[in-house]
Each structure stands twice: as structure tokens, then as C-alpha cells.
Design a protein around this motif. Structure first.
Motif, PDB file in Angstrom:
ATOM      1  N   ASN A 134      38.783  75.224   2.722  1.00  0.00           N
ATOM      2  CA  ASN A 134      37.867  73.997   3.456  1.00  0.00           C
ATOM      3  C   ASN A 134      39.259  72.614   2.984  1.00  0.00           C
ATOM      4  O   ASN A 134      39.264  71.895   3.657  1.00  0.00           O
ATOM      5  N   HIS A 192      37.390  70.033   9.527  1.00  0.00           N
ATOM      6  CA  HIS A 192      35.938  69.511   9.474  1.00  0.00           C
ATOM      7  C   HIS A 192      35.720  68.067   9.209  1.00  0.00           C
ATOM      8  O   HIS A 192      35.480  67.714   8.799  1.00  0.00           O
ATOM      9  N   HIS A 249      32.344  65.528   7.534  1.00  0.00           N
ATOM     10  CA  HIS A 249      32.586  63.776   6.224  1.00  0.00           C
ATOM     11  C   HIS A 249      32.233  62.498   7.455  1.00  0.00           C
ATOM     12  O   HIS A 249      33.013  61.901   7.715  1.00  0.00           O
ATOM     13  N   ASP A 253      31.084  68.874   1.223  1.00  0.00           N
ATOM     14  CA  ASP A 253      31.820  69.781   0.531  1.00  0.00           C
ATOM     15  C   ASP A 253      30.903  70.727  -0.071  1.00  0.00           C
ATOM     16  O   ASP A 253      30.343  72.304   0.448  1.00  0.00           O
TER      17      ASP A 253
HETATM   18 FE   LIG Z   1      35.721  68.842   3.944  1.00  0.00          FE
END
Ligand SMILES: [Fe+2]
Length: 410
Positions: free
Chosen positions: A207, A213, A218, A357
């Protein structure tokens, strides 16, 4: 144990563009990771010098499943294993504090701040009976001392006698990026937060190497102007994929210091009551935001004006503790200190950004543990491991598994 997969511990075809799900739940793999990486030929971040400012100041830290005590004496900083040489009990039960020496609570064996065995209660017995044999050599029963490097105010430790010096371990590119934030300018502790994420540590690792991502999961970034559309995002795996440098450099720096105005908003109808939480300035004069993963223990991050070390402590196949250490510089004025603290609301266990996350990784763990025979696809940005200048890449993950497979013989 239930068969984890039809072809246990065989890496699927496709090499580093494929990640088998069984690596996130296999107990044997987890034990091997702890010894190979966290107790192996690596350097781990164990704290900031400013966390232990005085002689006798200590903090407890974790290197994988091993606890260590980071303690200052007259000569500098020592890192010793938190394990009594007598019966193996934990000497230090607190996360931080002040001590004169180190004493195990079980039988009161006493050690200096360097870990040298100094005192054994009832060593000569009681009324001539019992006690330690005459030939017992106390000097052979010190606490295990680790190798220590202090650089730019950060303390690194290693169990290994063969790991290269810290600078060589990092390599020039990572070292340069670390030195940008940790330049030797005295640091100031701002706070610590801890969270237990119910996911395998590697999912957390991936991550932090995954810019793909960033603006998709986000939405806070875009809604409140923390994403700058004209930035160039660089993902640079270093030292054969072991470490990773992720940073954003501005595409056009002619627009001045406040770079939050020009952003496309995800939802124009949302407002923050306190915009100081997201308004930042370019304190290094280069417009960059920077994050470095120093394998295996820490993610060093400068986001807006937040400076944070994220320590990664694997607890089991399905649990990772993340310890966030927020800091600034000792000469920050009150205003900057307040800004750093306010922006820190973005990160940590309940951070406006980071909580996405944590929640996501919890879901991911259930998925990969439930389908151990399944395979993840990481082809965004191609098949290679070379540095890429785009957010649409998974090169950091591919490079990590390139390194991981070599070290784990998978
Ligand atoms: Fe993240």
C-alpha cells in the motif's frame, strides 16, 4: 491444516506481475519472513534521538517479533535486546521513560545502560547455602547488544554482524532522500499514535508503494486540494527492489507558494471548518513531497508539512501494528508546530486519509485469506522494475516481490 492452495508455495506463472494470495496467510512463510528480514541482514528504525534526550531516557521498540530497548548513556545511544540473560524475561515493560539502570523484575538481575550484567541478587547464597557457582562468569551474561547507527537524528539498529554499513545498505538514492528530511537539523517529537491493522504486513507494505490507489481511494486528497494535478509522481525502487522512494515534484513552480488553490475539487459542496488542516507551504523550497520505504521496518514520510515515521511491526500473518512517530524540527516556530500537528489529522489510525487504507486492508486480508489459491495482478505500468514517472504504476510492488522472492527462495 487445510491445504492452502492446489500448488502450495509455488509462485504462479507471470513472475513478479503476479502475487499469490497464500503468502498473506501462510504461517511458515511468516516465521521465515521474521528471521530473514526483521532479525536478518537489515537495518531497522528504532526511534528518534529526540525521543530519548537525557542520560537514562529509554524507549521500547520492536524489530519484527523481537523487542529492544533504545537507551541513552553518557557515551551515546545503546540498543539492547529486551530479554534478560537469566531466564529470558522482558526487562522493560513500558514504552518510554527514565531509568538509572536496567533491572529484570523476575529475579532482579541488574544491567548497566550498555547491557552489562552488574548485579545478581543472592549471588553468594543465603547463610552459606545456595547461590551461584564460584566459576560463574557474569561478563558472559550481558544483554545482547545490537549494532547501532545514528544518522540525521534517526536511530537504526541491526541484529546482523554482516549487514553492510547503514549508508551502503540504503544506497545513494535513498540516502539522499532521507538526508533531505533528516539532515542533522535537531528534531522535536510531536507525538506518537499506534494502531493494529488486521492485515498481513505485506499488504501494508504494498500500500505504501502504490501510487495508483492514491487519488482513487483517497478522495479526501482531491476534495480538499492536497493533490496537485500538474505534479510528476516518481516511483523509484532502489537496491534491487528492497527499498523504495516515492515522491512528487512540481511540474511548474512559477505559481508561488500556496499550491492548494489550483486543484480540481472532487466535490465542490464539501467544506472543512479549519482549512489550516490542508493548507501547507513548501518548506524545503523544492516543492516536493516525499516518502521513502526503508526496508523492512519503516516508511518515512513528508506529506504537506507533516513529518512522520511509520514503523511496521508484523504481529501475525493477519495483524500488523503501525506506530506513527510525528516530528518536526527543534527550531520550528509555534505556527509551524501547530500546522504540523493539525495536518497530522490526515494520517494515523483515524486520519482523514489513512483510515481509508486501514479499512481497505482489513477487507483485503479477508479476501486473500479466503482465497489462498488466487493470484493478484500487478501489471500497471508494464512488467518491469525500473523507475517510473507516473501515478499509474505498480512498479514498486513488482520490484518488492522481485527482491522478496530472491530472499525467501520462492
Ligand atoms: Fe493509501
Amino acid at each position: 491444516m487445510q491445504a492452502t492452495t492446489a500448488t502450495p508455495r509455488t509462485w504462479p506463472e507471470g513472475g513478479i506481475t503476479r502475487v499469490p494470495a497464500w503468502i498473506y496467510s501462510d504461517e511458515e512463510i511468516f516465521r521465515k519472513e521474521l528471521t530473514t528480514f526483521f532479525s536478518g541482514d537489515t537495518w531497522s528504525f528504532v526511534g528518534l534521538e529526540c525521543e530519548i534526550p537525557d542520560v537514562g531516557s529509554f524507549k521500547r521498540a520492536w524489530m519484527g517479533d523481537k523487542q529492544v530497548i533504545v537507551v541513552r548513556d553518557e557515551d551515546g545511544i545503546n540498543v539492547v535486546e529486551n530479554r534478560c540473560a537469566h531466564r529470558g524475561g522482558a526487562i522493560c515493560w513500558k514504552n518510554s521513560g527514565e531509568v538509572k539502570d536496567l533491572t529484570c523484575v523476575y529475579h532482579q538481575w541488574n544491567y548497566s545502560l550498555k547491557g552489562e550484567l552488574r548485579g545478581i541478587p543472592l549471588k553468594r547464597g543465603v547463610h552459606g547455602a545456595g547461590g551461584m557457582p564460584e566459576d560463574f562468569d557474569a561478563s558472559k551474561h550481558n544483554l545482547r547488544r545490537l549494532r547501532v547507527t545514528v544518522r540525521g537524528g534517526a536511530v537504526w539498529a541491526s541484529f546482523s554482524n554482516t549487514v553492510p554499513e547503514f549508508a551502503d545498505y540504503c544506497g545513494p538514492e535513498l540516502l539522499k532522500r532521507l538526508d533531505r528530511l533528516l539532515s542533522g537539523r535537531p528534531l522535536r517529537m510531536l507525538g506518537v499514535s499506534r494502531q493494529l491493522i488486521p492485515s498481513n504486513w505485506k499488504l501494508y507494505f504494498e500500500n505504501t508503494r502504490d501510487p495508483y490507489h492514491g487519488t482513487l481511494l483517497h478522495t479526501f486528497f482531491i476534495t480538499f486540494g492536497l493533490y496537485r494535478a500538474d505534479s510528476k509522481h516518481i516511483t523509484s525502487p532502489t537496491e534491487s527492489g528492497k527499498h523504495s522512494c516515492n515522491y512528487a515534484v512540481p511540474g511548474d513552480r512559477s505559481k508561488g507558494e500556496d499550491i492548494t488553490n489550483e486543484l480540481t475539487r472532487f466535490r465542490g459542496d464539501l467544506q472543512l471548518n479549519d482549512m489550516e488542516t490542508v493548507r501547507y507551504f513548501d518548506e524545503y523550497g523544492d516543492g516536493e513531497m516525499s516518502a521513502m520505504q526503508v526496508f523492512p521496518s519503516v516508511f518515512v514520510q513528508q506529506h504537506a508539512n507533516i513529518l512522520a515515521m511509520r514503523s511496521i511491526v508484523p504481529k501475525s500473518t493477519r495483524e500488523v501494528e503501525v506506530i506513527w512517530t510525528y516530528f518536526g524540527y527543534a527550531d520550528d516556530d509555534e505556527h509551524l508546530q501547530r500546522i504540523r500537528l493539525k495536518q497530522s489529522n490526515l494520517l494515523g489510525p483515524s486520519g482523514f486519509v489513512s483510515m481509508d487504507d486501514s479499512e481497505l486492508l482489513k477487507q483485503m486480508q479477508n479476501q486473500v485469506a479466503g482465497y489462498p489459491g488466487s493470484v493478484g495482478v500487478v501489471e500497471m505500468g508494464g512488467h518491469g522494475t525500473e523507475t517510473q514517472v507516473t501515478m499509474a504504476t505498480e512498479v514498486g510492488i513488482r520490484a518488492f516481490y522481485d527482491y522478496y522472492r530472491r530472499e525467501m527462495s520462492l
